[in-house]
Design a protein around this motif. Structure first.
Motif, mmCIF file in Angstrom:
data_model
loop_
_atom_site.group_PDB
_atom_site.id
_atom_site.type_symbol
_atom_site.label_atom_id
_atom_site.label_comp_id
_atom_site.label_asym_id
_atom_site.label_seq_id
_atom_site.Cartn_x
_atom_site.Cartn_y
_atom_site.Cartn_z
ATOM 1 N N GLU A 92 29.612 -14.208 -9.984
ATOM 2 C CA GLU A 92 30.187 -12.903 -10.294
ATOM 3 C C GLU A 92 29.223 -12.103 -11.143
ATOM 4 O O GLU A 92 28.589 -12.640 -12.052
ATOM 5 C CB GLU A 92 31.518 -13.051 -11.042
ATOM 6 C CG GLU A 92 32.214 -11.725 -11.255
ATOM 7 C CD GLU A 92 33.501 -11.825 -12.052
ATOM 8 O OE1 GLU A 92 33.656 -12.812 -12.788
ATOM 9 O OE2 GLU A 92 34.320 -10.913 -11.958
ATOM 10 N N THR B 97 29.679 -8.599 -13.230
ATOM 11 C CA THR B 97 30.685 -7.594 -13.555
ATOM 12 C C THR B 97 30.332 -6.916 -14.870
ATOM 13 O O THR B 97 29.274 -7.159 -15.441
ATOM 14 C CB THR B 97 32.079 -8.252 -13.607
ATOM 15 O OG1 THR B 97 33.027 -7.260 -13.921
ATOM 16 C CG2 THR B 97 32.151 -9.337 -14.634
ATOM 17 N N HIS C 209 34.776 -5.651 -20.819
ATOM 18 C CA HIS C 209 35.775 -4.642 -21.148
ATOM 19 C C HIS C 209 35.101 -3.518 -21.935
ATOM 20 O O HIS C 209 33.986 -3.681 -22.421
ATOM 21 C CB HIS C 209 36.913 -5.267 -21.954
ATOM 22 C CG HIS C 209 36.488 -5.728 -23.315
ATOM 23 N ND1 HIS C 209 35.935 -6.967 -23.535
ATOM 24 C CD2 HIS C 209 36.498 -5.114 -24.513
ATOM 25 C CE1 HIS C 209 35.644 -7.094 -24.800
ATOM 26 N NE2 HIS C 209 35.969 -5.986 -25.423
ATOM 27 N N ASP D 153 44.128 -8.294 -6.714
ATOM 28 C CA ASP D 153 43.803 -7.200 -7.640
ATOM 29 C C ASP D 153 43.371 -5.965 -6.857
ATOM 30 O O ASP D 153 42.843 -6.061 -5.755
ATOM 31 C CB ASP D 153 42.656 -7.613 -8.559
ATOM 32 C CG ASP D 153 43.130 -8.414 -9.737
ATOM 33 O OD1 ASP D 153 44.355 -8.580 -9.855
ATOM 34 O OD2 ASP D 153 42.282 -8.885 -10.513
ATOM 35 N N GLN E 144 32.140 -8.152 -8.256
ATOM 36 C CA GLN E 144 33.071 -8.786 -9.184
ATOM 37 C C GLN E 144 34.206 -9.505 -8.454
ATOM 38 O O GLN E 144 34.440 -9.297 -7.269
ATOM 39 C CB GLN E 144 33.568 -7.795 -10.236
ATOM 40 C CG GLN E 144 34.394 -6.664 -9.732
ATOM 41 C CD GLN E 144 34.655 -5.672 -10.854
ATOM 42 O OE1 GLN E 144 34.073 -5.736 -11.933
ATOM 43 N NE2 GLN E 144 35.541 -4.740 -10.603
ATOM 44 N N SER F 89 38.253 -6.592 -13.570
ATOM 45 C CA SER F 89 37.915 -7.311 -14.798
ATOM 46 C C SER F 89 37.834 -6.387 -15.996
ATOM 47 O O SER F 89 37.381 -6.782 -17.051
ATOM 48 C CB SER F 89 36.571 -7.993 -14.623
ATOM 49 O OG SER F 89 35.587 -7.003 -14.482
#
Lengths: 205, 193
Positions: free
Chosen positions: A150, A152, A155, B85, B109, B113
């Protein structure tokens, strides 16, 4: 456990075997001691010391060889069980075993689905033995395979700055990239304590 | 000042469906590009669709791409994932490079997230292989039968040789050497030193 500790100690005292194991050259505590003993004022004492040193070094070498043989035997019989390793990746060290997930923070080029080999292995171990690099194990001794699963962003992190009574206030939001890696396998490829293999491609680390 | 982090969900790194253990499966299943055919805010999206979308679809045969024109609405990217999702991204006034970047993010991804704070950068199912450390690991078994207070155990580990000790040792060495050699030799050696 005591046997292991003893073996480790003897490895640490034994320069040639240590070099076999790690291919790295480091000043050992043995060298200065010898130099000290070869001072002219202490000729006779040095000769005596050298003799005892020789005998003890042979003993230690034998002990080391025994340890290596035991480890190699275990590896040959595939009885080593689950292996773990400490790898250095993007400035951080991770203790990993097969099936683990680790995360790399920040920009890192590999993309999803890439299968990579983690080459900076600092330490590898099983239930009964541990291979310790100084600082890293020789190339090709331990093979750590991993897959990128992954990529990504984190946050949203808020960076808020304020100075009191100065009419100063800033607020920034940022998200940094994160890469998730799955460790597929850890294997010891070569015999431990064997002669140094010539590696054609140079290591850049 | 934002207090959003107070209500942010936190968690630990996990991968869906043991992904990557046997092979890697791309988790993005569907992506929808919504845009307007005349509005200026969709210009980047239109350019992206004209120039790069076919390449993207060819490179990723596992991802279904929908293109949905709609009048006088902002451009939007929506990704739908294997775990259910759905990630919605507003692409107002974004140029085509931005859009290709965001699309890459959607592709790489594992799910939405954006709202999870990670508490660890590591996950393992086997936390310890040689057993957890205790004060008795790698210790001699004599410690089991030792009686306390113990003089050996109470001594510091690194007592340095004091200057007096060094002098005494030097003196002893000198005595040894003197016994074995004549005074001239000793003198010579002193000079050599």
């Amino acid at each position: 456990m005591a046997f292991l500790a003893k073996g480790l100690l003897s490895v640490a005292r034994q320069p040639c075997l240590v070099n076999n194991l790690t291919h790295t050259f480091r000043a050992l505590s043995l060298a200065p001691r010898l130099q000290q003993q070869q001072k002219p004022t202490l000729v006779n004492a040095a000769v005596v010391a050298n003799k005892s040193e020789k005998v003890s070094s042979e003993l230690e070498q034998k002990e080391c060889q025994d340890v290596f043989d035991k480890v190699n035997q275990q590896l040959d019989e595939r009885k080593e069980g689950r292996l773990f390793a400490i790898v250095h990746l993007c400035g951080k060290q991770f203790k990993i075993t097969a099936g683990d997930i680790i995360l790399v923070e920040g920009y890192w080029p590999p993309t999803i689905g890439d299968e990579i080999r983690l080459e900076k292995v600092l330490l590898a171990g099983a239930k009964d033995f541990t291979l310790i690099g100084r600082p890293i194990l020789p190339a090709g001794l331990v093979n750590v395979k991993a897959t990128i699963i992954e990529k990504t962003l984190t946050h949203t992190k808020t960076h808020f700055k304020k100075k009191r009574r100065k009419q100063y206030m800033r607020i920034n939001f940022q998200r940094s990239p994160n890469t998730m890696i799955r460790i597929n396998s850890i294997e010891v490829e070569q015999n431990v304590g064997g002669p140094a293999q010539v590696i054609s491609e140079p290591r850049i680390f | 000042m934002s207090n959003s982090h107070l209500f942010l969900k936190s968690g630990f790194p996990r991968a869906p469906l043991q992904n990557g253990i046997g092979r890697y499966v791309c988790q993005l299943q569907r992506v929808t590009l919504k845009f307007c055919k005349n509005h200026g805010s969709s210009r980047g999206m239109r350019e992206f669709i004209e120039n790069h979308l076919v390449d993207f679809a060819k490179e990723n045969p596992g991802v279904v791409v929908y293109v949905k024109p709609r009048r006088h609405r902002g451009p939007v990217l929506v990704g739908e994932y294997l775990n259910g999702d759905r990630e919605w991204l507003n692409c107002r006034n974004a140029n085509k490079d931005d859009i290709s970047k965001w699309l890459q993010l959607l592709k790489t991804q594992n799910g939405s997230s954006s709202s999870l704070r990670l508490r660890k950068m590591w996950h393992t199912d086997v936390p310890s292989i040689q057993g957890p450390w205790t004060p008795f690991t790698l210790r001699a078994p004599e410690a089991n039968v030792a009686t306390y207070p113990n003089a050996d155990a109470s001594r510091p580990l690194d007592v340095e040789q004091s200057a007096t000790d060094k002098l005494i040792e030097l003196f002893k060495q000198q005595r040894l050497a003197d016994k074995n050699k004549s005074t001239d030799e000793v003198l010579e050696e002193k000079r050599a030193e």
